[in-house]
Design a protein around this motif. Structure first.
Motif, PDB file in Angstrom:
ATOM      1  N   ILE A  87       4.585  17.859  -3.399  1.00  0.00           N
ATOM      2  CA  ILE A  87       4.694  17.283  -4.362  1.00  0.00           C
ATOM      3  C   ILE A  87       3.277  16.566  -3.943  1.00  0.00           C
ATOM      4  CG2 ILE A  87       5.333  15.502  -6.046  1.00  0.00           C
ATOM      5  CD1 ILE A  87       6.272  18.405  -6.899  1.00  0.00           C
ATOM      6  N   ASP A  88       2.938  15.540  -3.118  1.00  0.00           N
ATOM      7  CA  ASP A  88       2.400  14.778  -2.504  1.00  0.00           C
ATOM      8  C   ASP A  88       0.565  16.334  -2.462  1.00  0.00           C
ATOM      9  OD1 ASP A  88       4.397  12.495  -1.388  1.00  0.00           O
ATOM     10  OD2 ASP A  88       4.567  12.973   0.476  1.00  0.00           O
ATOM     11  N   GLY A  89       1.121  17.252  -2.409  1.00  0.00           N
ATOM     12  CA  GLY A  89      -0.151  17.849  -2.223  1.00  0.00           C
ATOM     13  C   GLY A  89      -0.758  18.506  -3.386  1.00  0.00           C
ATOM     14  N   LEU A 143      -3.336  25.941  -5.982  1.00  0.00           N
ATOM     15  CA  LEU A 143      -3.497  26.510  -5.028  1.00  0.00           C
ATOM     16  C   LEU A 143      -2.159  25.508  -4.185  1.00  0.00           C
ATOM     17  CD1 LEU A 143      -7.248  26.201  -4.062  1.00  0.00           C
ATOM     18  CD2 LEU A 143      -5.994  27.972  -3.682  1.00  0.00           C
ATOM     19  N   ALA A 144      -2.098  23.910  -4.348  1.00  0.00           N
ATOM     20  CA  ALA A 144      -1.226  23.214  -4.004  1.00  0.00           C
ATOM     21  C   ALA A 144       0.595  23.654  -4.270  1.00  0.00           C
ATOM     22  CB  ALA A 144      -0.973  22.001  -4.529  1.00  0.00           C
ATOM     23  N   THR A 145       0.027  24.028  -5.347  1.00  0.00           N
ATOM     24  CA  THR A 145       1.306  24.906  -5.769  1.00  0.00           C
ATOM     25  C   THR A 145       2.393  25.509  -5.768  1.00  0.00           C
ATOM     26  OG1 THR A 145       0.750  25.782  -8.293  1.00  0.00           O
ATOM     27  CG2 THR A 145       2.322  24.233  -8.271  1.00  0.00           C
ATOM     28  N   VAL A 211       7.823  21.666 -10.118  1.00  0.00           N
ATOM     29  CA  VAL A 211       8.872  21.074 -10.545  1.00  0.00           C
ATOM     30  C   VAL A 211      10.194  20.963 -10.337  1.00  0.00           C
ATOM     31  CG1 VAL A 211       9.242  19.001 -12.882  1.00  0.00           C
ATOM     32  CG2 VAL A 211       6.353  19.703 -11.187  1.00  0.00           C
ATOM     33  N   ARG A 212      10.365  22.639 -11.329  1.00  0.00           N
ATOM     34  CA  ARG A 212      12.223  22.133 -11.510  1.00  0.00           C
ATOM     35  C   ARG A 212      12.884  22.736 -10.215  1.00  0.00           C
ATOM     36  NH1 ARG A 212      13.694  28.181 -14.168  1.00  0.00           N
ATOM     37  NH2 ARG A 212      13.037  28.317 -12.503  1.00  0.00           N
ATOM     38  N   ALA A 219      13.569  15.530  -5.035  1.00  0.00           N
ATOM     39  CA  ALA A 219      12.723  15.187  -4.227  1.00  0.00           C
ATOM     40  C   ALA A 219      11.600  14.158  -5.262  1.00  0.00           C
ATOM     41  CB  ALA A 219      12.146  16.430  -4.392  1.00  0.00           C
ATOM     42  N   ALA A 220      11.485  13.009  -5.395  1.00  0.00           N
ATOM     43  CA  ALA A 220      10.206  12.330  -6.010  1.00  0.00           C
ATOM     44  C   ALA A 220       9.100  13.231  -6.311  1.00  0.00           C
ATOM     45  CB  ALA A 220       9.936  11.801  -5.004  1.00  0.00           C
ATOM     46  N   LEU A 221       9.063  13.054  -7.990  1.00  0.00           N
ATOM     47  CA  LEU A 221       8.022  13.148  -8.476  1.00  0.00           C
ATOM     48  C   LEU A 221       6.410  12.733  -8.512  1.00  0.00           C
ATOM     49  CD1 LEU A 221       9.554  15.296 -11.604  1.00  0.00           C
ATOM     50  CD2 LEU A 221       8.899  16.099  -8.692  1.00  0.00           C
ATOM     51  N   THR A 222       7.074  11.404  -8.519  1.00  0.00           N
ATOM     52  CA  THR A 222       6.303  10.265  -8.876  1.00  0.00           C
ATOM     53  C   THR A 222       4.895  10.476  -7.583  1.00  0.00           C
ATOM     54  OG1 THR A 222       7.492   8.617  -7.877  1.00  0.00           O
ATOM     55  CG2 THR A 222       7.503   8.929 -10.238  1.00  0.00           C
TER      56      THR A 222
END
Length: 449
Positions: A87-89, A143-145, A211-212, A219-222
């Protein structure tokens, strides 16, 4: 044991192969459609594609680095932490995407003019880029996902999204370029718009899956600033490595344009080079499927501390890379007389394309091994070595490409690219793979609490 490695490689590589084949079809379909508008339009697309691919290519670490870090955490049994790092990515991709889009729009005209093509070709390149640059942010999110899912050993989901996005891209391109009914079409600008829409839809689909999964693991999404900064620092060596690779592509394109400067064949040579480089990129994605498997498998084994498995699967993947390169080389050589007809009506471009593709075909087996070794070292997190190796290779190749341009033009430039450039990459990667310094076990501590 070999059969077990083969099954694992095949499980990850086969969906990755299909997805990677689908990805360059964005450009192949653009080239096929735009090529039937005219040779100047195709040459303009060639310049625009090099610029766009350079911008996005510099950020490929968002996929590669994320795959390696997520796979290491997965190997250590930390799925929630793996998703948090992923998620950071994604947040880093959003930040970079906004900045890159703005910078690209500001520098659009000087970047195009730097290639020294005709005003007509430059005009079509600008028409395409003004719209295509809006797709940078969704491309980086893709790319990230995709890197997250590959690190989780899931290459099937990116395949489904890639196929769906490519079909949508093709349909939109045909309608927006040539028109339908009373709609007259937008020409080359319609090709760019269709691609951007397809990229937004594809990025949204991949983001929804990630996200799901993150919510399911808690895991945090913010946004997490320390995590985003850590992802940026970890990706810096891969950025340098990618800069050197993209610089080699830019040098090759510049050498082709410069070699034909002042001649009646300049537009033909640039258009031919565009088609050849697009096909080379297509085959590179095909061969890169094993490299994707290498990133995911190597990262997982090293994260779990299993050095023996990491070494054994590396040897097996090198063999796979060589065999795959022979197969793609034979296929390219056999189809070289007819490929030009698919992309352009210009007989001069069709004739010039054949010898260039034969050169590219000869370089395929070496390319297969190079791509696998690159994937292994990326999966191991050996980015610093890859960065320095890329600089060395570029310093060797750039003078050779420019010399080839001044002596023999298009075909000789491609001999330098497929021969000297790929051979230099092969040497530096093989030397590293023979040692043990890249085989570092364990995981890096996540900056998230």
């Amino acid at each position: 044991m070999r059969s077990a490695h083969d099954r694992e490689i095949l499980r990850l590589a086969w969906p990755a192969f299909l997805a990677l084949v689908a990805e360059p079809l964005f450009l192949l379909s653009d080239a096929a459609i735009v090529g039937h508008l005219g040779t100047p339009e195709l040459a303009g697309l060639g310049i625009a594609a090099v610029i766009l691919q350079t911008i996005v290519g510099l950020c490929v670490f968002l996929a590669y680095g994320t795959t390696a870090s997520v796979a290491r955490q997965l190997g250590a049994g930390n799925t929630a932490r793996a998703l948090a790092q992923g998620i950071d990515g994604v947040w880093l991709a959003l930040v970079i995407g906004v900045i890159a889009t703005g910078a690209g729009l500001l520098l659009l005209n000087p970047a195009i003019a730097a290639f020294g093509a005709s005003d007509a070709v430059n005009g079509f390149a600008a028409d395409y880029l003004r719209i295509a640059l809006l797709g940078i942010t969704p491309l980086l999110v893709m790319l990230a996902t995709t890197g997250i899912l590959r690190g989780l050993q899931d290459t099937k989901t990116p395949l489904i999204v890639a196929v769906g996005g490519n079909v949508l891209n093709l349909l939109l391109n045909v309608v927006l370029v040539f028109g339908v009914g009373s709609f007259q079409g937008l020409g080359i600008a319609g090709s760019a718009l269709g691609s951007v829409i397809a990229q937004v839809v594809s990025a949204g689909a991949l983001l929804w899956v990630v996200v799901r999964a993150a919510r399911a693991e808690g895991a945090a999404l913010t946004p997490d600033l320390p995590g985003i900064r850590a992802a940026g620092r970890a990706g810096l060596p891969l950025v340098i490595r990618t800069v050197t690779l993209r610089a080699a592509i830019l040098v090759t394109t510049y050498a082709v344009v410069a070699g034909a400067a002042g001649t009646a064949n300049q537009t033909v040579d640039v258009a031919t080079h565009q088609l050849a480089m697009t096909l080379w990129g297509f085959l590179a994605f095909v061969l890169d499927a094993i490299a994707i498997a290498a990133q995911a498998i190597t990262g997982r084994h090293l994260g779990a501390g299993d050095l023996g498995a990491a070494r054994a699967v590396t040897r097996r993947m090198i063999q796979w890379g060589a065999v795959s390169g022979v197969a793609t080389g034979l296929l390219l050589a056999a189809s070289s007389p007819v490929l030009g007809v698919l992309f352009t009506n210009d007989a001069n471009v069709q004739d010039r394309l054949v010898p260039v593709l034969l050169v590219a075909a000869i370089g395929q087996p070496l390319a297969g091994v190079v791509f696998v070794l690159d994937g292994v070292l990326i999966g191991a997190g050996d980015g610093r070595y890859l960065a320095w190796a890329g600089i060395v290779v570029l310093l060797v190749y750039a003078p050779a490409a420019l010399l080839a341009s001044s002596i023999g033009g298009l075909v000789l430039v491609w001999i330098a690219f497929a021969g000297i450039f790929m051979a230099a990459r092969g040497v530096v990667l093989m030397v590293r793979a023979q040692g043990d310094q890249w085989m570092v076990t364990g995981v890096s501590a996540s900056p998230r609490r």
